[in-house]
Scaffold this motif. Sequence first.
Motif, PDB file in Angstrom:
ATOM      1  N   LEU A 123       0.811  -1.222   0.000  1.00 22.44           N
ATOM      2  CA  LEU A 123       0.000   0.000   0.000  1.00 22.44           C
ATOM      3  C   LEU A 123       0.840   1.266   0.000  1.00 22.44           C
ATOM      4  CD1 LEU A 123      -2.860  -0.947   2.517  1.00 22.44           C
ATOM      5  CD2 LEU A 123      -2.918  -0.958   0.017  1.00 22.44           C
ATOM      6  N   ASP A 124       2.097   1.161   0.417  1.00 23.64           N
ATOM      7  CA  ASP A 124       2.952   2.344   0.500  1.00 23.64           C
ATOM      8  C   ASP A 124       3.224   2.926  -0.891  1.00 23.64           C
ATOM      9  OD1 ASP A 124       4.725   4.222   1.824  1.00 23.64           O
ATOM     10  OD2 ASP A 124       6.365   3.125   0.882  1.00 23.64           O
ATOM     11  N   GLY A 125       2.985   4.218  -1.037  1.00 22.86           N
ATOM     12  CA  GLY A 125       3.316   4.902  -2.287  1.00 22.86           C
ATOM     13  C   GLY A 125       2.269   4.788  -3.371  1.00 22.86           C
ATOM     14  N   LEU A 126       1.123   4.153  -3.092  1.00 23.02           N
ATOM     15  CA  LEU A 126       0.071   4.066  -4.105  1.00 23.02           C
ATOM     16  C   LEU A 126      -0.531   5.449  -4.342  1.00 23.02           C
ATOM     17  CD1 LEU A 126      -2.129   0.897  -3.438  1.00 23.02           C
ATOM     18  CD2 LEU A 126      -0.557   1.309  -5.331  1.00 23.02           C
ATOM     19  N   THR A 127      -0.598   5.837  -5.597  1.00 22.70           N
ATOM     20  CA  THR A 127      -1.282   7.081  -5.946  1.00 22.70           C
ATOM     21  C   THR A 127      -2.723   6.755  -6.321  1.00 22.70           C
ATOM     22  OG1 THR A 127      -0.521   6.882  -8.234  1.00 22.70           O
ATOM     23  CG2 THR A 127       0.841   8.190  -6.728  1.00 22.70           C
ATOM     24  N   ALA A 128      -3.567   7.768  -6.355  1.00 20.25           N
ATOM     25  CA  ALA A 128      -4.967   7.536  -6.697  1.00 20.25           C
ATOM     26  C   ALA A 128      -5.077   6.957  -8.101  1.00 20.25           C
ATOM     27  CB  ALA A 128      -5.745   8.842  -6.609  1.00 20.25           C
ATOM     28  N   PRO A 129      -5.935   5.967  -8.314  1.00 19.14           N
ATOM     29  CA  PRO A 129      -6.092   5.388  -9.651  1.00 19.14           C
ATOM     30  C   PRO A 129      -6.768   6.385 -10.583  1.00 19.14           C
ATOM     31  CG  PRO A 129      -7.763   4.508  -8.181  1.00 19.14           C
ATOM     32  CD  PRO A 129      -6.832   5.323  -7.334  1.00 19.14           C
ATOM     33  N   PRO A 130      -6.504   6.284 -11.880  1.00 22.08           N
ATOM     34  CA  PRO A 130      -7.193   7.163 -12.843  1.00 22.08           C
ATOM     35  C   PRO A 130      -8.709   7.054 -12.696  1.00 22.08           C
ATOM     36  CG  PRO A 130      -5.386   6.005 -13.909  1.00 22.08           C
ATOM     37  CD  PRO A 130      -5.527   5.410 -12.541  1.00 22.08           C
ATOM     38  N   LYS A 131      -9.397   8.173 -12.893  1.00 18.10           N
ATOM     39  CA  LYS A 131     -10.828   8.226 -12.614  1.00 18.10           C
ATOM     40  C   LYS A 131     -11.662   7.441 -13.617  1.00 18.10           C
ATOM     41  CE  LYS A 131     -10.444  12.658 -10.236  1.00 18.10           C
ATOM     42  NZ  LYS A 131     -10.794  14.105 -10.250  1.00 18.10           N
ATOM     43  N   TYR A 132     -11.090   7.126 -14.787  1.00 19.85           N
ATOM     44  CA  TYR A 132     -11.878   6.378 -15.772  1.00 19.85           C
ATOM     45  C   TYR A 132     -11.931   4.890 -15.468  1.00 19.85           C
ATOM     46  CZ  TYR A 132      -7.684   4.493 -18.129  1.00 19.85           C
ATOM     47  OH  TYR A 132      -6.521   3.826 -18.431  1.00 19.85           O
ATOM     48  N   PHE A 133     -11.139   4.421 -14.513  1.00 20.27           N
ATOM     49  CA  PHE A 133     -11.070   2.995 -14.208  1.00 20.27           C
ATOM     50  C   PHE A 133     -12.444   2.409 -13.896  1.00 20.27           C
ATOM     51  CE2 PHE A 133      -6.493   1.632 -12.961  1.00 20.27           C
ATOM     52  CZ  PHE A 133      -6.016   2.117 -14.162  1.00 20.27           C
ATOM     53  N   GLY A 134     -13.214   3.091 -13.073  1.00 21.87           N
ATOM     54  CA  GLY A 134     -14.518   2.566 -12.689  1.00 21.87           C
ATOM     55  C   GLY A 134     -15.457   2.410 -13.873  1.00 21.87           C
ATOM     56  N   MET A 135     -15.352   3.331 -14.841  1.00 21.45           N
ATOM     57  CA  MET A 135     -16.208   3.257 -16.031  1.00 21.45           C
ATOM     58  C   MET A 135     -15.839   2.065 -16.903  1.00 21.45           C
ATOM     59  SD  MET A 135     -16.389   7.306 -16.998  1.00 21.45           S
ATOM     60  CE  MET A 135     -16.640   8.525 -15.696  1.00 21.45           C
TER      61      MET A 135
ATOM     62  N   VAL B  32     -11.546  11.516 -18.733  1.00 22.90           N
ATOM     63  CA  VAL B  32     -12.255  10.791 -17.681  1.00 22.90           C
ATOM     64  C   VAL B  32     -13.593  10.200 -18.142  1.00 22.90           C
ATOM     65  CG1 VAL B  32     -13.239  10.865 -15.361  1.00 22.90           C
ATOM     66  CG2 VAL B  32     -11.157  12.159 -15.859  1.00 22.90           C
ATOM     67  N   ASP B  33     -14.527  11.033 -18.582  1.00 21.79           N
ATOM     68  CA  ASP B  33     -15.874  10.554 -18.913  1.00 21.79           C
ATOM     69  C   ASP B  33     -15.864   9.848 -20.270  1.00 21.79           C
ATOM     70  OD1 ASP B  33     -18.540  10.083 -19.341  1.00 21.79           O
ATOM     71  OD2 ASP B  33     -19.159  12.185 -19.299  1.00 21.79           O
ATOM     72  N   VAL B  34     -16.009   8.536 -20.245  1.00 19.79           N
ATOM     73  CA  VAL B  34     -15.917   7.757 -21.481  1.00 19.79           C
ATOM     74  C   VAL B  34     -17.057   8.071 -22.449  1.00 19.79           C
ATOM     75  CG1 VAL B  34     -14.661   5.865 -20.380  1.00 19.79           C
ATOM     76  CG2 VAL B  34     -17.159   5.780 -20.466  1.00 19.79           C
ATOM     77  N   LYS B  35     -18.132   8.678 -21.958  1.00 16.21           N
ATOM     78  CA  LYS B  35     -19.269   8.992 -22.825  1.00 16.21           C
ATOM     79  C   LYS B  35     -19.170  10.386 -23.454  1.00 16.21           C
ATOM     80  CE  LYS B  35     -22.437   5.959 -20.318  1.00 16.21           C
ATOM     81  NZ  LYS B  35     -23.713   5.855 -19.550  1.00 16.21           N
ATOM     82  N   HIS B  36     -18.153  11.149 -23.088  1.00 20.99           N
ATOM     83  CA  HIS B  36     -18.043  12.515 -23.608  1.00 20.99           C
ATOM     84  C   HIS B  36     -17.840  12.478 -25.125  1.00 20.99           C
ATOM     85  CE1 HIS B  36     -17.369  16.823 -22.705  1.00 20.99           C
ATOM     86  NE2 HIS B  36     -16.777  16.796 -23.882  1.00 20.99           N
ATOM     87  N   PRO B  37     -18.588  13.266 -25.896  1.00 29.83           N
ATOM     88  CA  PRO B  37     -18.406  13.278 -27.350  1.00 29.83           C
ATOM     89  C   PRO B  37     -17.052  13.842 -27.740  1.00 29.83           C
ATOM     90  CG  PRO B  37     -19.936  15.000 -26.658  1.00 29.83           C
ATOM     91  CD  PRO B  37     -19.672  14.165 -25.455  1.00 29.83           C
TER      92      PRO B  37
END
Length: 469
Positions: free
Chosen positions: A223-235, A309-314
């Motif tokens: 867990l040490d040094g983990l940065t936040a995952p990219p926001k598109y991952f959940g999509m 980030v938003d995979v649906k963005h045109p």
Amino acid sequence: MKVEQIYTGCLAQGAYYIVSENEAAIIDPLREIKPYLDRLEKDGVTLKYIFETHFHADFVSGHLDLSKKTGASIVYGPTAQPQFETIVAEDDQIFEIGNIKIKALHTPGHTMESTTYLLIDENGLETAIFTGDTLFLGDVGRPDLAQKAGSVTQEDLAGILYDSLQSKIMPLDDSITVYPAHGAGSACGKNMQKETVDILGNQKRTNYALNQPDKESFIREVLDGLTAPPKYFGMNVAMNKGGYESFDTIMDKGLTPISVEDFEAYAEETGALILDTRGAADFHKGFVPNSINIGLKGDFAPWVGTLIVDVKHPILLISQNGTEEEAITRLSRVGFDNVLGYLNGGFDAWKNAGKETDEVKRISPAEFAEEFKEDSKVIDVRKLTEYSAEHIDNAYNKPLDTISDWVTSIDDSEHFFLHCAGGYRSMIAASILNSHGIRNFTEIDGGFNGIKKTEKLPTSDFVCQSKTI
């Protein structure tokens, strides 16, 4: 028997094509399936199974299209709950392909359905493991993606991953080949080696995560040094789990040429993002106002996912002529399926039509060395680990992946210099700054790599980056 690793550098991702007798299996396929269909046709074999190691977060898998085109069954590991027809394997379940076997080893931790597939050859020997994001070369999968508020924490998942490795992977023979889903450069781990294939014995000796004295140490170090995952991952996870449009449909829609006359109107009417995929060397000389530059010749798809980030963005494309199909393909790999079309004739057509253009001031490292003063303001958009290793004295570190957090705080009345390591990321940043009306800066071609070669600028002492992770 044949095992082929199909490695895609842009995503640092490995898919696997396995043939025995007249049958085949594919593990973790990418979105575009033509390369797999071509191999199947060339070898004259039938695809029997599509194995998924888990619900991927960093790319959209090709499992659905591949199953529809071939009739092959999709296989996930225990606890998986996809919203389409699939085989949910039991732990230790055996699947036969020709005269070889693949055994599902449930290895939760990265995600709860994560599964490693053990290859047993014609002679009954255990010869290879396809580890997905459970075990990388030099690292293990990040255990923070499948957290659930109020129930499962990243510490819980790290502990589960430790148990999986100790009970399922470590007892295997040292001679077994390790085929991971990702290599260096992927956001799914933090300390991956540049190699893409290894033997398990070497990983037991050299992988820091496999050499912790106990579970508590493992949890702390992973867990040490983990940065936040990219926001598109959940999509991407949602698309892999719930389904998506056919790749052929996405390609047909995206490959729509749009005239110069219509392009501007399309952008205004749809609110589409104008994405210019040309290289930085061309982009800075002239571009359509408010367009964002993410060059195809680089980590294109991950940066699109991170910044848009938003995979649906045109999206409206501006590309070098002949590269439109590649751009749409690589966008689809990370779920950006809403490409409305591309500027017919590219930027040259726009310019020749007398439309308004913009540019970024770019200078060489030698010119920067001449213009640099003691009170010059410098913004370094590299990652913190790169900056910590060595940087220009008094430079501000503002990583590109966090630009949405800091772009509005930039004072455009004060000139600044902008650089990354080589010029790819700094031109992305320059285009975003420009789109926000920030223009009082100069971008440095060649980045810090070129700056160091001038030997004329004050820099911090070099620190090995492996010590800063």
